[in-house]
Design an enzyme around this catalytic site. Structure first.
Site, PDB file in Angstrom:
ATOM      1  N   GLU A  71       0.870  -1.187   0.000  1.00 36.05           N
ATOM      2  CA  GLU A  71       0.000   0.000   0.000  1.00 36.05           C
ATOM      3  C   GLU A  71       0.902   1.231   0.000  1.00 36.05           C
ATOM      4  O   GLU A  71       1.896   1.275   0.717  1.00 36.05           O
ATOM      5  CB  GLU A  71      -0.906  -0.040   1.249  1.00 36.05           C
ATOM      6  N   ASP A 120      -7.878   2.067  -7.910  1.00 37.50           N
ATOM      7  CA  ASP A 120      -8.307   3.379  -8.408  1.00 37.50           C
ATOM      8  C   ASP A 120      -8.541   3.282  -9.916  1.00 37.50           C
ATOM      9  O   ASP A 120      -7.692   2.774 -10.647  1.00 37.50           O
ATOM     10  CB  ASP A 120      -7.235   4.427  -8.094  1.00 37.50           C
ATOM     11  N   LYS A 124      -9.475   8.985 -16.863  1.00 41.77           N
ATOM     12  CA  LYS A 124      -9.021   9.688 -18.072  1.00 41.77           C
ATOM     13  C   LYS A 124      -8.051   8.820 -18.872  1.00 41.77           C
ATOM     14  O   LYS A 124      -7.203   8.126 -18.304  1.00 41.77           O
ATOM     15  CB  LYS A 124      -8.320  10.986 -17.681  1.00 41.77           C
ATOM     16  N   ASP A 156     -16.142  -2.566  -8.381  1.00 43.67           N
ATOM     17  CA  ASP A 156     -17.532  -2.157  -8.618  1.00 43.67           C
ATOM     18  C   ASP A 156     -17.635  -1.427  -9.952  1.00 43.67           C
ATOM     19  O   ASP A 156     -18.737  -1.230 -10.465  1.00 43.67           O
ATOM     20  CB  ASP A 156     -17.982  -1.180  -7.514  1.00 43.67           C
TER      21      ASP A 156
END
Ligand code: SAM
Length: 252
Positions: A71, A120, A124, A156
């Site tokens: 992380e 994430d 774009k 999701d």
């Protein structure tokens, strides 16, 4: 989708209290991760573990495997580390680092499975290379997994999922499992922090398993795929790969 992370106070003393779980020199561990868990029979790697609900539950449910969670935001990772410590887990370790550096941390074929949960989306097109399922990332996963090694991906975000699926297919990963509604008939498997929240809100979760084959290895030897028209609002090419998977499944 991104939840903003508040700056945690007392990060340093909290990190110190969890020092046994932090691998501060992951480059030095390259090729030697299994020494950290002598009785273990495999290495599971989670990318972007966030606050680590999934990490702790995975380590508990797979006591014979070493779980390494990576992380890049320590303010989130400290919560994951404290969860591991509170449960006295001995088969989990953390790296405070960037998934772009995997080749520096792991030797070829050292990892058995890679978990990518709710990464994430970087919607774009110009940021598509930052998605954890972008071609350059897939190449590094190919290096550190053996043939038969797996990427397990949940999100999701359906445009991200479909885009990832088309990249995986172009890179010749074999898709062995795929669903657009993982919890359709009730909760399945271990949930992440994000997933538990989305599930409670009634959102559908996409999941796939991609397997490295000799074909994947062959593709990885060639030039890296150029990303064009990769905006996640641009649906070109996505439905084609999903339809191909569905028809292969029907024929099998
Ligand atoms: C949307 S959160 C999901 C967290 C967790 N997997 C879950 O499902 O609850 C994505 C996490 O991935 C981390 N992340 C994104 N890109 C990363 C990278 N290149 N290397 C390491 N971590 C990354 C972020 O800091 C963030 O904590």
């Amino acid at each position: 989708m991104t939840m903003r992370m508040r700056k945690r106070r007392n990060l340093e003393p909290r990190m110190e209290r969890c020092a046994e779980y932090l691998i501060s020199d992951p480059e030095q561990r390259k090729g030697k991760w299994r020494e950290l868990c002598p009785g273990c029979s495999g290495l599971l790697l989670e990318l972007g573990c966030g606050k680590g609900r999934f990490t702790a539950d995975l380590a508990e449910s797979e006591p014979q495997k070493l779980v390494v969670a990576l992380e890049r935001v320590p303010d989130a990772m400290i919560i994951a580390m404290e969860r591991a410590k509170n449960r006295s887990l001995s088969n989990v370790r953390f790296i405070d680092g960037n998934a772009a550096l995997l080749a520096a941390f792991f030797a070829p074929e050292e990892v058995d499975r890679i978990f990518i949960n709710f990464c994430d989306p970087w919607p774009k097109s110009r940021d598509a290379k930052l998605r954890l399922t972008a071609p350059s990332f897939l190449r590094s996963y190919c290096d550190i997994l053996p043939a038969g090694g797996q990427i397990l991906f949940k999100t999701d975000n359906t445009p991200l999922f479909d885009w990832s699926m088309s990249v995986l297919e172009k890179e010749k990963w074999q898709i062995s499992e795929l669903t657009h509604d993982l919890h359709e008939n009730g909760p399945v498997g271990i949930m992440t922090d994000y997933e538990a929240k989305f599930y409670a809100e009634g959102m559908k979760i996409n999941r796939l398993v991609a397997v490295k084959t000799t074909e994947t290895l062959g593709t990885a030897a060639g030039p890296v795929l150029r990303l064009k028209d990769a905006s996640l609002t641009d649906a070109r090419g996505y439905s084609e790969s999903r339809a191909a998977f569905e028809s292969r499944k029907e024929q099998a």
